[in-house]
Design a protein around this motif. Structure first.
Motif, mmCIF file in Angstrom:
data_model
loop_
_atom_site.group_PDB
_atom_site.id
_atom_site.type_symbol
_atom_site.label_atom_id
_atom_site.label_comp_id
_atom_site.label_asym_id
_atom_site.label_seq_id
_atom_site.Cartn_x
_atom_site.Cartn_y
_atom_site.Cartn_z
ATOM 1 N N LYS A 26 0.854 -1.175 0.000
ATOM 2 C CA LYS A 26 0.000 0.000 0.000
ATOM 3 C C LYS A 26 0.893 1.229 0.000
ATOM 4 N N ALA A 27 0.564 2.206 -0.823
ATOM 5 C CA ALA A 27 1.347 3.430 -0.790
ATOM 6 C C ALA A 27 0.804 4.298 0.337
ATOM 7 N N PRO A 28 1.687 4.988 1.090
ATOM 8 C CA PRO A 28 1.207 5.840 2.184
ATOM 9 C C PRO A 28 0.272 6.946 1.670
ATOM 10 N N GLN A 30 -1.107 8.657 -2.370
ATOM 11 C CA GLN A 30 -0.903 8.608 -3.819
ATOM 12 C C GLN A 30 -1.941 9.465 -4.526
ATOM 13 N N ASP A 32 -2.386 8.990 -8.092
ATOM 14 C CA ASP A 32 -2.850 8.264 -9.276
ATOM 15 C C ASP A 32 -3.928 7.259 -8.908
ATOM 16 N N PRO A 33 -4.808 7.000 -9.846
ATOM 17 C CA PRO A 33 -5.851 6.005 -9.571
ATOM 18 C C PRO A 33 -5.282 4.607 -9.349
ATOM 19 N N LEU A 34 -4.178 4.250 -10.038
ATOM 20 C CA LEU A 34 -3.587 2.934 -9.831
ATOM 21 C C LEU A 34 -2.335 3.067 -8.975
ATOM 22 N N GLY A 35 -2.314 2.373 -7.854
ATOM 23 C CA GLY A 35 -1.154 2.423 -6.969
ATOM 24 C C GLY A 35 -0.196 1.291 -7.269
ATOM 25 N N PRO A 36 0.805 1.122 -6.418
ATOM 26 C CA PRO A 36 1.789 0.066 -6.654
ATOM 27 C C PRO A 36 1.194 -1.336 -6.536
ATOM 28 N N TRP A 39 -1.173 -3.424 -10.285
ATOM 29 C CA TRP A 39 -0.585 -4.248 -11.342
ATOM 30 C C TRP A 39 -0.300 -5.666 -10.837
ATOM 31 N N PRO A 40 0.381 -5.814 -9.679
ATOM 32 C CA PRO A 40 0.583 -7.180 -9.167
ATOM 33 C C PRO A 40 -0.739 -7.921 -8.939
ATOM 34 N N ILE A 42 -3.492 -7.674 -10.734
ATOM 35 C CA ILE A 42 -3.925 -8.193 -12.031
ATOM 36 C C ILE A 42 -3.100 -9.424 -12.402
#
Lengths: 146, 503
Positions: A26-28, A30, A32-36, A39-40, A42
């Protein structure tokens, strides 16, 4: 069966990966609509579906290998691990001489061939890579001699 | 046209520098040797030599010229062991054994080698010319691609990979996704969040690309060699005095032309390289030959010329999407792409404008290399034939030594030596289970590009996924993707129907 076992093991790894993607990452903060984690997530779903497919419809049933080959592969992997260990601790020349000699012996050469090949490869290999090409190769115990 | 001519001029200025010229020749020579040695193909050769080329501190264009020379040189060399040993020198030369080896057995080894050498040259030349013409056009077109278009391009790339490479589409897809997952390990560049590092500092920067390549292609190949070692000693047929005649070449001129075009197109498709190209062209020529095609497989010169033109043409074709889109057209170009990334150069539409010395230097070097290869491969073929019989017991340890020097001298971390061995065992198991390894490396190379473009597209739309389906380009790419997946299925359906009605 071989396929199923491999796919099941891969599925476990994928589940661990997916668990981390869904629960841990989880990003502290952000913008952008898609965080880190997106993608993983998906990837884990796609990979999981592929594994399930293979478990239900495997194509390779037998892990086709003779006992002799398996022993030889196991010995070679052992030699490689030993080579990696000696490479770090005793330097290129000794590690390479021992590894090359042992492999020639393992692959059917005689003692004379093994000794000659081991010595020649290690010495020439060291001179070419460390002296001529100036690569970073561990000198090991010969550090002060050469 | 002006762009092409001035670009070529600039390229030759780079490629004709004495040092680069030397590297072209060295690459072609090494490539032919690597291709000729049974078992080691272009992908393994490039993988094993990449870290050494990198740590020698060459400028990026020189390193690329050398590695590319090994790549297309190996496509030439593969035929030598196919013809003389009846063992394909690499995966792309499997079809060459079908007609090449029977010719050698009936005492026409010289004729088979020289004919296939000329066919390779024709394939290589046609594909370089096509590459010169189309690469700048494609680059100019792709400059306008939006992130959403790139996502569509990736979907196309991975679907065509799944449809065309390997025995099982699901396995190929899984292999590619495993590659994408490997690429996601490490610090996320956008947010600085750690992903899948398991708290280990060794994994913070991700798994090094070189380690993956050497493990999956160098070490796995080595284990494969050790496994298949027991087959006993191979016997080479002698290279005799027969030579190709003009009548032979005249008889196969259309075969070579068609196969070269076909090979180029297959090469351009993402992920499909020499092995698919040569198989497709062999099958096509056999079908086109009709009744006279029955002699295919018994030493027909058409069956020898077709796969050899095609696999060399595919090498040039595979470079086109790599240079212009940043999407490799084959497994080996995926490694070349990774090599450029190591030099902090991201291939893509802007490469031709921003780094013309790399894009055009490479293209110009291929013109030189192709001619050099023809010369190397006609008179010197006897030399390579003698090298074919290097005993496996010496070759195998040499691969390890080169791989270890490479990994250690670039990364300098002993942990990576164990990682390479582990990946080698994984790669060997994957191969035993009929997974192809090239998709893994494509996944690794394309992982960040895929993810970045997806995230960028969605941040442009504020999280609305429909942005992925809004441009004409993306629709065209999804259409192509659908066609690539559907065509083989449709063709199989019709074939079955025809067979059913024939009974």
């Amino acid at each position: 069966m071989a396929d199923r076992i491999f796919a099941a093991i891969t599925l476990l790894v994928v589940m661990a990966y997916g668990w981390a993607a869904f629960m841990l990452i989880k990003a502290p903060f952000q913008y952008d609509p898609l965080g880190p984690e997106s993608w993983p997530r998906i990837l884990s779903v796609v990979a999981g579906l592929c594994c399930l497919w293979i478990i239900f419809k495997p194509t390779v049933h037998e892990f086709d290998i003779t006992k002799n080959s398996l022993v030889r592969i196991a010995l070679m992997v052992g030699l490689l691990i030993g080579y990696a260990y000696l490479f770090e601790h005793m330097g290129f020349i000794i590690a390479t001489a021992l590894y090359c000699g042992a492999s020639v012996k393992l692959l059917g050469g005689n003692v004379k061939q093994a000794v000659i090949f081991g010595v020649v490869t290690s010495v020439i290999g060291y001179l070419v890579s460390a002296k001529l090409l100036e690569l970073n190769v561990p000198a090991g115990v010969f550090k002060n001699l050469i | 046209m002006d762009v092409i001519l001035s670009g070529l001029g600039q390229g030759f200025a780079v490629a004709l520098q004495p040092f680069n010229l030397f590297l072209v020749l060295a690459g072609c020579f090494l490539g032919t040797l690597i291709g000729a040695l049974p078992g080691i193909g272009p992908i393994n050769g490039v993988a094993i030599l990449l870290p050494i080329a990198y740590s020698l501190g060459f400028p990026p264009e020189s390193a690329l010229i050398l590695l590319a020379g090994i790549y297309y040189g190996a496509e030439y060399g593969g035929r030598i062991s196919s013809i003389l040993l009846n063992v394909p020198g690499d995966a792309g030369a499997v079809m060459t054994t079908l007609d090449g080896s029977p010719m050698a057995k009936r005492g026409e080894a010289g004729r088979a080698l020289s004919l296939s050498g000329v066919a390779s040259f024709v394939g290589g030349s046609i594909s370089i010319i096509l590459m010169t013409l189309f690469a700048p056009m494609l680059a100019a077109f792709a400059v306008k691609f939006s992130p959403a278009d790139y996502v569509a391009l990736m979907v196309f790339a991975f679907l065509s990979l799944a449809a065309l490479v390997g025995k099982s589409a699901v396995k190929t897809l899984l292999a590619a996704v495993i590659g994408l997952m490997i690429a996601s390990i490490g610090v996320d560049a956008n947010t600085g969040v750690m992903r899948f590092t398991l708290g280990s500092p060794d994994l913070m920067a991700g798994i090094d690309f070189l380690v993956i390549v050497i493990g999956l292609f160098g070490m796995a190949e080595l284990l494969h060699l050790v496994e298949s070692y027991a087959r006993g000693t191979l016997k080479t047929l002698p290279v005799d005095k027969t030579f190709v005649s003009w009548a032979d070449l005249f008889a196969v001129k259309w075969v070579m032309l068609r196969s070269s075009l076909l090979g180029f197109i297959v090469g351009v498709l993402p992920g499909t390289g020499a092995s698919v190209a040569s198989a497709v062209s062999y099958g096509t020529e056999k079908r086109l030959a009709g009744e006279s095609g029955k002699s295919f497989g018994t030493g027909d010169i058409r069956g020898l010329a077709a796969p050899e033109s095609a696999n060399n043409a595919s090498a040039g074709g595979a470079m086109v999407p790599m240079l212009t889109l940043g999407i490799p057209g084959s497994g080996t170009t995926a490694i070349l792409l990774g090599a450029l990334l190591l030099f902090n150069i991201t291939p893509g539409p802007l490469l031709f404008e921003q780094k013309p010395e790399i894009a055009w230097g490479l293209i110009a070097s291929m013109y030189i290399g192709n001619i050099a290869l023809l010369i190397i491969n006609l008179p010197l073929v006897g030399l390579f034939a003698r090298l074919l019989t290097i005993p496996q017991q010496y070759l195998t340890p040499l691969i390890t030594v080169l791989a270890f020097i490479g990994v250690y001298s670039v990364v300098g971390n002993p942990f990576d030596l164990y990682m390479v061995i582990g990946l080698g065992v994984l790669g060997w198991i994957l191969r035993k289970l009929e997974f192809s390894l090239a998709p893994v490396i494509l996944g690794v190379v394309l992982g960040n590009l895929f993810e970045d473009n997806l995230r960028r597209a969605l941040s442009m739309s504020g999280g609305d996924w429909s942005i992925l389906f809004q441009s004409v380009n993306s629709w065209a790419l999804y259409g192509l993707a659908f066609a690539v997946v559907a065509l083989p299925l449709v063709m199989r359906y019709f074939k079955r129907k025809r067979q059913a009605s024939a009974v």
